[in-house]
Scaffold this motif. Sequence first.
Motif, PDB file in Angstrom:
ATOM      1  N   CYS A 444       0.837  -1.199   0.000  1.00 43.22           N
ATOM      2  CA  CYS A 444       0.000   0.000   0.000  1.00 43.22           C
ATOM      3  C   CYS A 444       0.870   1.247   0.000  1.00 43.22           C
ATOM      4  O   CYS A 444       2.083   1.186   0.265  1.00 43.22           O
ATOM      5  N   ALA A 445       0.251   2.373  -0.290  1.00 43.25           N
ATOM      6  CA  ALA A 445       0.916   3.675  -0.234  1.00 43.25           C
ATOM      7  C   ALA A 445      -0.112   4.706   0.200  1.00 43.25           C
ATOM      8  O   ALA A 445      -1.265   4.666  -0.232  1.00 43.25           O
ATOM      9  N   VAL A 446       0.319   5.625   1.055  1.00 39.50           N
ATOM     10  CA  VAL A 446      -0.568   6.637   1.608  1.00 39.50           C
ATOM     11  C   VAL A 446      -0.097   8.017   1.156  1.00 39.50           C
ATOM     12  O   VAL A 446       1.097   8.328   1.214  1.00 39.50           O
ATOM     13  N   ILE A 447      -1.039   8.858   0.705  1.00 41.72           N
ATOM     14  CA  ILE A 447      -0.726  10.210   0.266  1.00 41.72           C
ATOM     15  C   ILE A 447      -1.713  11.183   0.908  1.00 41.72           C
ATOM     16  O   ILE A 447      -2.710  10.767   1.510  1.00 41.72           O
ATOM     17  N   THR A 498      -6.232  -1.024  -5.912  1.00 40.28           N
ATOM     18  CA  THR A 498      -5.557  -1.009  -7.208  1.00 40.28           C
ATOM     19  C   THR A 498      -4.786  -2.305  -7.394  1.00 40.28           C
ATOM     20  O   THR A 498      -4.547  -3.044  -6.425  1.00 40.28           O
ATOM     21  N   THR A 499      -4.413  -2.597  -8.621  1.00 39.98           N
ATOM     22  CA  THR A 499      -3.681  -3.838  -8.898  1.00 39.98           C
ATOM     23  C   THR A 499      -2.180  -3.685  -8.756  1.00 39.98           C
ATOM     24  O   THR A 499      -1.464  -4.672  -8.601  1.00 39.98           O
ATOM     25  N   GLU A 500      -1.671  -2.440  -8.823  1.00 42.05           N
ATOM     26  CA  GLU A 500      -0.237  -2.214  -8.662  1.00 42.05           C
ATOM     27  C   GLU A 500       0.018  -0.768  -8.288  1.00 42.05           C
ATOM     28  O   GLU A 500      -0.830   0.107  -8.492  1.00 42.05           O
ATOM     29  N   LEU A 501       1.217  -0.529  -7.747  1.00 42.31           N
ATOM     30  CA  LEU A 501       1.643   0.803  -7.364  1.00 42.31           C
ATOM     31  C   LEU A 501       2.790   1.247  -8.274  1.00 42.31           C
ATOM     32  O   LEU A 501       3.631   0.413  -8.646  1.00 42.31           O
ATOM     33  N   PRO A 502       2.852   2.517  -8.638  1.00 41.92           N
ATOM     34  CA  PRO A 502       3.980   2.984  -9.459  1.00 41.92           C
ATOM     35  C   PRO A 502       5.278   2.950  -8.664  1.00 41.92           C
ATOM     36  O   PRO A 502       5.308   3.344  -7.491  1.00 41.92           O
ATOM     37  N   LYS A 503       6.351   2.472  -9.303  1.00 43.16           N
ATOM     38  CA  LYS A 503       7.625   2.312  -8.607  1.00 43.16           C
ATOM     39  C   LYS A 503       8.773   2.743  -9.500  1.00 43.16           C
ATOM     40  O   LYS A 503       8.684   2.702 -10.725  1.00 43.16           O
ATOM     41  N   THR A 504       9.877   3.098  -8.855  1.00 43.20           N
ATOM     42  CA  THR A 504      11.110   3.376  -9.583  1.00 43.20           C
ATOM     43  C   THR A 504      11.757   2.062  -9.994  1.00 43.20           C
ATOM     44  O   THR A 504      11.329   0.982  -9.581  1.00 43.20           O
ATOM     45  N   ILE A 509       8.349   3.133  -4.075  1.00 44.21           N
ATOM     46  CA  ILE A 509       7.018   3.564  -4.471  1.00 44.21           C
ATOM     47  C   ILE A 509       7.048   5.056  -4.802  1.00 44.21           C
ATOM     48  O   ILE A 509       7.582   5.861  -4.049  1.00 44.21           O
ATOM     49  N   GLN A 510       6.486   5.410  -5.942  1.00 48.30           N
ATOM     50  CA  GLN A 510       6.483   6.807  -6.398  1.00 48.30           C
ATOM     51  C   GLN A 510       5.185   7.479  -5.943  1.00 48.30           C
ATOM     52  O   GLN A 510       4.207   7.569  -6.683  1.00 48.30           O
ATOM     53  N   ARG A 511       5.199   7.986  -4.727  1.00 47.51           N
ATOM     54  CA  ARG A 511       3.995   8.614  -4.167  1.00 47.51           C
ATOM     55  C   ARG A 511       3.608   9.877  -4.930  1.00 47.51           C
ATOM     56  O   ARG A 511       2.443  10.245  -4.974  1.00 47.51           O
ATOM     57  N   PHE A 512       4.608  10.558  -5.539  1.00 44.34           N
ATOM     58  CA  PHE A 512       4.283  11.772  -6.282  1.00 44.34           C
ATOM     59  C   PHE A 512       3.381  11.457  -7.478  1.00 44.34           C
ATOM     60  O   PHE A 512       2.538  12.277  -7.866  1.00 44.34           O
ATOM     61  N   LYS A 513       3.521  10.266  -8.057  1.00 44.11           N
ATOM     62  CA  LYS A 513       2.640   9.881  -9.156  1.00 44.11           C
ATOM     63  C   LYS A 513       1.226   9.613  -8.648  1.00 44.11           C
ATOM     64  O   LYS A 513       0.243   9.921  -9.330  1.00 44.11           O
ATOM     65  N   LEU A 514       1.126   9.048  -7.454  1.00 40.21           N
ATOM     66  CA  LEU A 514      -0.191   8.824  -6.870  1.00 40.21           C
ATOM     67  C   LEU A 514      -0.861  10.152  -6.518  1.00 40.21           C
ATOM     68  O   LEU A 514      -2.080  10.297  -6.669  1.00 40.21           O
ATOM     69  N   ARG A 515      -0.060  11.122  -6.050  1.00 41.99           N
ATOM     70  CA  ARG A 515      -0.637  12.434  -5.754  1.00 41.99           C
ATOM     71  C   ARG A 515      -1.184  13.089  -7.027  1.00 41.99           C
ATOM     72  O   ARG A 515      -2.261  13.689  -7.027  1.00 41.99           O
TER      73      ARG A 515
END
Length: 525
Positions: A444-447, A498-504, A509-515
Amino acid sequence: MAPNLAVDAPPERFNIAAHLLQRNAGRAAKTAYIDDDTRLSYGELADRVRRCAAGLLRLGLRREDRVLLLMLDTVDLPVAFLGALYAGIVPVPVNTLLPAGDYTYMLAHSRARALVVSGALWPVAQQALAALDDKPAIVMSGAAPADGSIAFSALLDTPPLAAPADTHADDFAFWLYSSGSTGKPKGTVHSHANLYWTAALYGQPVLGVREDDTVFSAAKLFFAYGLGNALTFPLSVGATVVLMAERPTPAAVFKRLTQHRPTVFCGVPTLYVALLANEALPPRSAVSLRVCASAGEALPREVGERFSKHFGCDVLDGIGSTEMLHIFLSNRAGALRYGSTGKPVPGYELELRADDGRPAAPGEIGDLFIRGPSAALLYWNSRDKTRSTFQGDWVRSGDKYVVDADGWYTYAGRSDDMLKVSGQYVSPIEVESALMGHAAVMECAVIGLADAQGLTKTRAYVVPNQGHAVGAELEAALKAFVKTRLAPHKTPREIVFTTELPKTATGKIQRFKLRALGAASDTTA
């Protein structure tokens, strides 16, 4: 330099490549590297490094010239990296998963006079080179040379360089480019001594790499973390290294863990999550793991505990940076607390500073500053950013941490990722760690997102484990679960499945992309 170092400093005249070869002079027959096609002994490694050094000089490169290494993790990469260092030339290993425009920028910015490129990466390299007026010499690894280039094997077909370059311990030795998530990648310049210090302070006493170990790092050699894991640490003690050219999928990692049975494994948290979630996870009896390392992001407590229980070995979570070259804060054998990043590695000093610059009190979130002998010298051609990051003896990490009364440090997130909810700091990492404790959550990722009144509300993006139906019922259950672990204002206001999180490329995890995604979805809603 941090005071009270228990390790002798390298001499003033010091060449790290020559140092590592000399340490293994008595191990000529022992295997140094294993990749998918080749086994390279320490004797062969030393011969190829010296030949590579001579070959680069024969190309017309001179002391302190840069050579860009766009190379997959095969035996040619450590040969090229050490060969350049041996000749006093500056190697610049770069991320192999970038678009052509980034390589154009790096070639121009570094003013590289040569490019060593793996054959599989030649198409993207060609695109990068097409945008350059001043093109470097091209050396091809693992493939027939293209027009105007030479084969890496031909580079080695020259008498070995008789003696290493007479370099200073503080000479510019190599560069690593930062991720560039907040702008153009920064060329981080390191010295010959810096590699020595990371092995002496972390690789041997904390990770505990030994001569009888086989080391496998899923983190690649272009990554500061991987460079230590798969080159400096094992070569400083005469261990064997397994290299993997392909991307670190669970299947690829399991193949190496069971085929070569490494005793030391180094990965990133998102990979540990993926390994545990994969149906092909091998049993403990099929591997030979003694100790594992994790870095790149905070390792969730539940992930560390599950991996350790399954394989019967510790996972030493730590934090390092491109600027500090490797890990400076870590758990260690006999002093391990999952969910914490541990305590300072001896030889490094840490400070947490509050927003007003005063020392943060125990339990108070603060900005992390580090002082230690492996700090980079500067960012190339970036005076303002150099001054902002390298502040006297101290390096500003850009990370937020909290330390308890017993000296255990817990990650709170990147400074840019911190949230302020109801006037109070909320660490996205803390909320993510709470969510990870639920059986339905794989990662998971939190923004934070601003509502119509301009107030910050938290949103969690959750990748569910198989077998868990997503929807309002699960969202309510996860919120209730977090409330049992954290204060009410830290509970995510909204949960998106979601099925996946954006990553480098290195697994962060690229939270800025989620924002950006969240802001766009709110605008169109």
